[in-house]
Every structure is written in C-alpha cells, then in structure tokens.
Enzyme design. Structure first.
Site, PDB file in Angstrom:
ATOM      1  N   TYR A 123     -11.783 -58.999 -35.353  1.00 43.50           N
ATOM      2  CA  TYR A 123     -11.640 -58.736 -36.792  1.00 43.50           C
ATOM      3  C   TYR A 123     -10.164 -58.698 -37.221  1.00 43.50           C
ATOM      4  O   TYR A 123      -9.864 -58.907 -38.395  1.00 43.50           O
ATOM      5  CB  TYR A 123     -12.224 -57.358 -37.135  1.00 43.50           C
ATOM      6  CG  TYR A 123     -13.721 -57.283 -37.269  1.00 43.50           C
ATOM      7  CD1 TYR A 123     -14.565 -58.328 -36.897  1.00 43.50           C
ATOM      8  CD2 TYR A 123     -14.305 -56.125 -37.782  1.00 43.50           C
ATOM      9  CE1 TYR A 123     -15.945 -58.217 -37.021  1.00 43.50           C
ATOM     10  CE2 TYR A 123     -15.674 -56.011 -37.922  1.00 43.50           C
ATOM     11  CZ  TYR A 123     -16.495 -57.051 -37.540  1.00 43.50           C
ATOM     12  OH  TYR A 123     -17.853 -56.934 -37.683  1.00 43.50           O
ATOM     13  N   GLY A 124      -9.282 -58.372 -36.271  1.00 41.32           N
ATOM     14  CA  GLY A 124      -7.920 -57.955 -36.612  1.00 41.32           C
ATOM     15  C   GLY A 124      -7.045 -58.965 -37.323  1.00 41.32           C
ATOM     16  O   GLY A 124      -6.041 -58.604 -37.916  1.00 41.32           O
TER      17      GLY A 124
ATOM     18  N   ASP B 245     -18.475 -51.657 -33.515  1.00 40.42           N
ATOM     19  CA  ASP B 245     -17.162 -52.287 -33.305  1.00 40.42           C
ATOM     20  C   ASP B 245     -17.356 -53.795 -33.360  1.00 40.42           C
ATOM     21  O   ASP B 245     -18.481 -54.297 -33.270  1.00 40.42           O
ATOM     22  CB  ASP B 245     -16.579 -51.875 -31.942  1.00 40.42           C
ATOM     23  CG  ASP B 245     -15.170 -52.445 -31.722  1.00 40.42           C
ATOM     24  OD1 ASP B 245     -14.380 -52.499 -32.677  1.00 40.42           O
ATOM     25  OD2 ASP B 245     -14.855 -52.853 -30.581  1.00 40.42           O
ATOM     26  N   SER B 246     -16.240 -54.511 -33.449  1.00 36.97           N
ATOM     27  CA  SER B 246     -16.326 -55.966 -33.421  1.00 36.97           C
ATOM     28  C   SER B 246     -16.749 -56.447 -32.029  1.00 36.97           C
ATOM     29  O   SER B 246     -17.194 -57.582 -31.889  1.00 36.97           O
ATOM     30  CB  SER B 246     -14.969 -56.573 -33.768  1.00 36.97           C
ATOM     31  OG  SER B 246     -14.026 -56.242 -32.761  1.00 36.97           O
TER      32      SER B 246
ATOM     33  N   HIS C 280     -10.113 -51.486 -28.453  1.00 38.34           N
ATOM     34  CA  HIS C 280     -10.058 -52.374 -27.278  1.00 38.34           C
ATOM     35  C   HIS C 280      -8.928 -51.955 -26.328  1.00 38.34           C
ATOM     36  O   HIS C 280      -9.042 -52.087 -25.117  1.00 38.34           O
ATOM     37  CB  HIS C 280      -9.814 -53.826 -27.706  1.00 38.34           C
ATOM     38  CG  HIS C 280     -11.040 -54.539 -28.203  1.00 38.34           C
ATOM     39  ND1 HIS C 280     -11.598 -54.282 -29.426  1.00 38.34           N
ATOM     40  CD2 HIS C 280     -11.804 -55.511 -27.633  1.00 38.34           C
ATOM     41  CE1 HIS C 280     -12.655 -55.073 -29.602  1.00 38.34           C
ATOM     42  NE2 HIS C 280     -12.797 -55.822 -28.531  1.00 38.34           N
TER      43      HIS C 280
ATOM     44  N   CYS D 237     -13.858 -48.636 -34.586  1.00 31.16           N
ATOM     45  CA  CYS D 237     -12.990 -49.790 -34.763  1.00 31.16           C
ATOM     46  C   CYS D 237     -11.935 -49.394 -35.793  1.00 31.16           C
ATOM     47  O   CYS D 237     -12.278 -49.092 -36.947  1.00 31.16           O
ATOM     48  CB  CYS D 237     -13.843 -50.948 -35.281  1.00 31.16           C
ATOM     49  SG  CYS D 237     -12.884 -52.402 -35.726  1.00 31.16           S
TER      50      CYS D 237
ATOM     51  N   CYS E 287      -6.222 -49.395 -31.511  1.00 33.29           N
ATOM     52  CA  CYS E 287      -7.296 -50.403 -31.519  1.00 33.29           C
ATOM     53  C   CYS E 287      -8.150 -50.014 -30.334  1.00 33.29           C
ATOM     54  O   CYS E 287      -7.627 -49.822 -29.221  1.00 33.29           O
ATOM     55  CB  CYS E 287      -6.738 -51.807 -31.334  1.00 33.29           C
ATOM     56  SG  CYS E 287      -8.014 -53.030 -30.907  1.00 33.29           S
TER      57      CYS E 287
HETATM   58  N1  DGL Z   1     -11.523 -52.700 -31.657  1.00 35.62           N
HETATM   59  C1  DGL Z   1     -11.129 -52.950 -32.984  1.00 35.62           C
HETATM   60  C2  DGL Z   1     -10.083 -51.999 -33.488  1.00 35.62           C
HETATM   61  O1  DGL Z   1     -10.106 -50.845 -33.110  1.00 35.62           O
HETATM   62  C3  DGL Z   1     -11.090 -54.354 -33.479  1.00 35.62           C
HETATM   63  C4  DGL Z   1     -10.274 -55.350 -32.755  1.00 35.62           C
HETATM   64  C5  DGL Z   1     -10.501 -56.718 -33.380  1.00 35.62           C
HETATM   65  O2  DGL Z   1     -11.653 -57.070 -33.561  1.00 35.62           O
HETATM   66  O3  DGL Z   1      -9.495 -57.359 -33.701  1.00 35.62           O
HETATM   67  O4  DGL Z   1      -9.249 -52.332 -34.301  1.00 35.62           O
END
Ligand code: DGL
Length: 283
Positions: A39-40, A7-8, A208, A70, A206
C-alpha cells in the site's frame, strides 16, 4: 463475533501475535490484502478505498472490532473512515462495530502521555531534545502523522521519519536476508546523516519491518530502544474492549487467516517469525 486484524500483507502478523497473546480467548480473523500489497506507494484515495473494503469484509465475517495492523492504512484512511463511512455502515449492519489503528497507542508509548493529553506550549527551555526516528512507508511519511501528533503532546521530542520505499514489498516477497540487510542499513545511514547523529530511540512504523526487527537492531547503534508497536497496540485493544462491552470479541479462541491473494502457505520469513506453518484461506 470476533476481532478482525487487517494489513496489506504479512506485516500485521507482528501485531496479531501480540493481540492473540494478550487476548487468548478471543476469536480472531486476520485479513491480508495480498492482491493489492504493498500500500505504501499508492495514492491516498486508493489506500482509503482498499482499507474500507478490508474493514467491510471483516465486519461481514462477523468481526465487531477491526484493528488496522497497518500504519499506512491507519495514517491515511482511519480518520476518514471513522468520520464518513463507519456511522452509516454501523446503521446498515444494525450492530455497534468499530475500527481502531495502531498509531495512537504507539504515540502514547513514545510520549508517555495519554492521547487526550495535548501539552501546553509553555515556552520552557528544552534541556535535551529526544530524537525519535520513524522508519515507515512513503505514504505514512507523507501523512506526517507521527510528527504532527507527537509534537502536540511532547515538546522535547524531535521526530524524523525515514521513508523506506520497497522494503515492505521485499519482506512480503521473502527477499534474501542480504538484500533486506542492505536496504535497512542504507535507511539507517540516511536517517543518521539527515539528523547529524543516530536517533536516541526508534519506531518501526510499518508492521512489516517488525518481522526484520533483528536487522534494524543490528544496523542501529547497540542498545537503541525500539518502541514496541505490537505490545502498545495489544494493551490498548484490551483496555478498549473492557471499556466497550457492547463489542463482542468472541470467546472460542478461534484463529482464521484470510487473504485476497492466492492463499496457501506463507513465505519462509513470515513462518519463521510466526513460529509455525501458516495457511491462509483465499477470499
Ligand atoms: N504493513 C503496512 C504498514 O504498516 C503496509 C506496508 C505496505 O503495504 O506498503 O505500513
């Protein structure tokens, strides 16, 4: 040999926790790309390259299977990497490795049908539309992966994605609970306005956001079912490994946590979610 989880940042821990519960004897290596998180909001090409680099690092550490924990990486990069990079990389490594995402099992759980099953367009009258809200990053929302893939499989589900810019970063940096609550309530309200009523079901699309699932539950109408992405993913990974004995998940119950960031203890939110101190090794 091991299973890699990528994951990020800390979000993938929500998937990792279910994976380790489902496959306790396997060896796991978790990699957080905290040097580049979030990453988003990044352009697609950058997400593809960062995801490729993360997978390559995990394969180099001995992982046979990498789970992209992710949604952003899975939505934007997985198919590209499976088609254009993995076949050559497998040959270069001289062993059968693979990468899987978390969107396929989530959509299977949301539609109740296996991935291979694309619904015939029957043109029957739809008695009741099931409205599914997806809370996700801007990149996942822009990919429209949930809308496109659910629509192919289920005609009576209407999907509405709500991009939540900044929320993954706020979770990654342990923003105060009041701030997380404010952002989450604002996104639930915005989605409800757009649909004209609250969603019937929701996906925290997501990884997170799963760490703040309690705040989403409080912001949504009481009892709104949340499709549980971590459970769906862990079950799918276990079945996949049964079907692919050539991929060795290891048998020592090892747990390593790597980060491209500075390393050390993770933030309070992550550790409370995990239930014990978490020390990441810098790579
Ligand atoms: N946890 C990630 C997801 O499921 C990435 C969140 C991010 O890095 O913006 O999209």
């Amino acid at each position: 040999m091991a299973i890699g989880v990528f994951d990020s940042g800390i979000g993938g821990l929500s998937i990792h926790r279910e994976l380790t519960a489902r496959l306790p004897k396997a060896d796991f290596i978790y990699l957080a790309d905290q040097a580049m998180t979030p990453y988003g909001g990044r352009p697609g090409e950058e997400i593809v390259e960062l995801t490729r680099a993360g997978c390559a690092r995990l394969f180099a550490q001995g992982c046979d299977l990498v789970i992209l924990a992710c949604n952003t990486a899975a939505a934007v990069a997985l198919r590209r990497l499976q088609q254009t990079w993995l076949p050559d990389h497998r040959r270069a490594l001289g062993r059968p490795v693979n990468a899987l995402g978390i969107i396929v099992p989530t959509i299977e759980a949301a539609t109740g049908v296996p991935w291979e099953h694309e619904a015939e367009r029957r043109g029957d009258k739809i008695e009741r539309l099931d409205v599914l809200g997806i809370f996700c990053t801007p990149a996942t929302a822009a990919s429209r992966v949930y809308e496109i893939e659910i629509d192919k499989r289920s005609q009576d589900v209407a999907v509405f994605s709500e991009p939540c810019p900044g929320l993954a970063a706020a979770i990654e940096t342990d923003a105060p609970e009041a701030e997380l609550r404010r952002q989450i309530e604002a996104h639930v309200a915005a989605l409800t306005r757009r649909i004209g009523r609250p969603p019937d079901r929701a996906i925290l699309g997501c990884t997170h956001y799963e760490i703040t699932a309690a705040l989403f539950r409080q912001a949504l109408p009481p009892g709104t079912p949340l499709i549980h992405q971590p459970k769906a993913t862990a079950e799918a990974a276990a079945l996949y490994l049964q079907r692919h004995p050539e991929l060795n998940p290891g048998h020592g119950g090892g747990r390593r946590f790597l980060t491209t960031g500075p390393g050390g203890r993770q933030n309070g939110l992550a550790e409370r979610f995990w239930g014990e101190p978490l020390v990441f090794e810098p790579v």
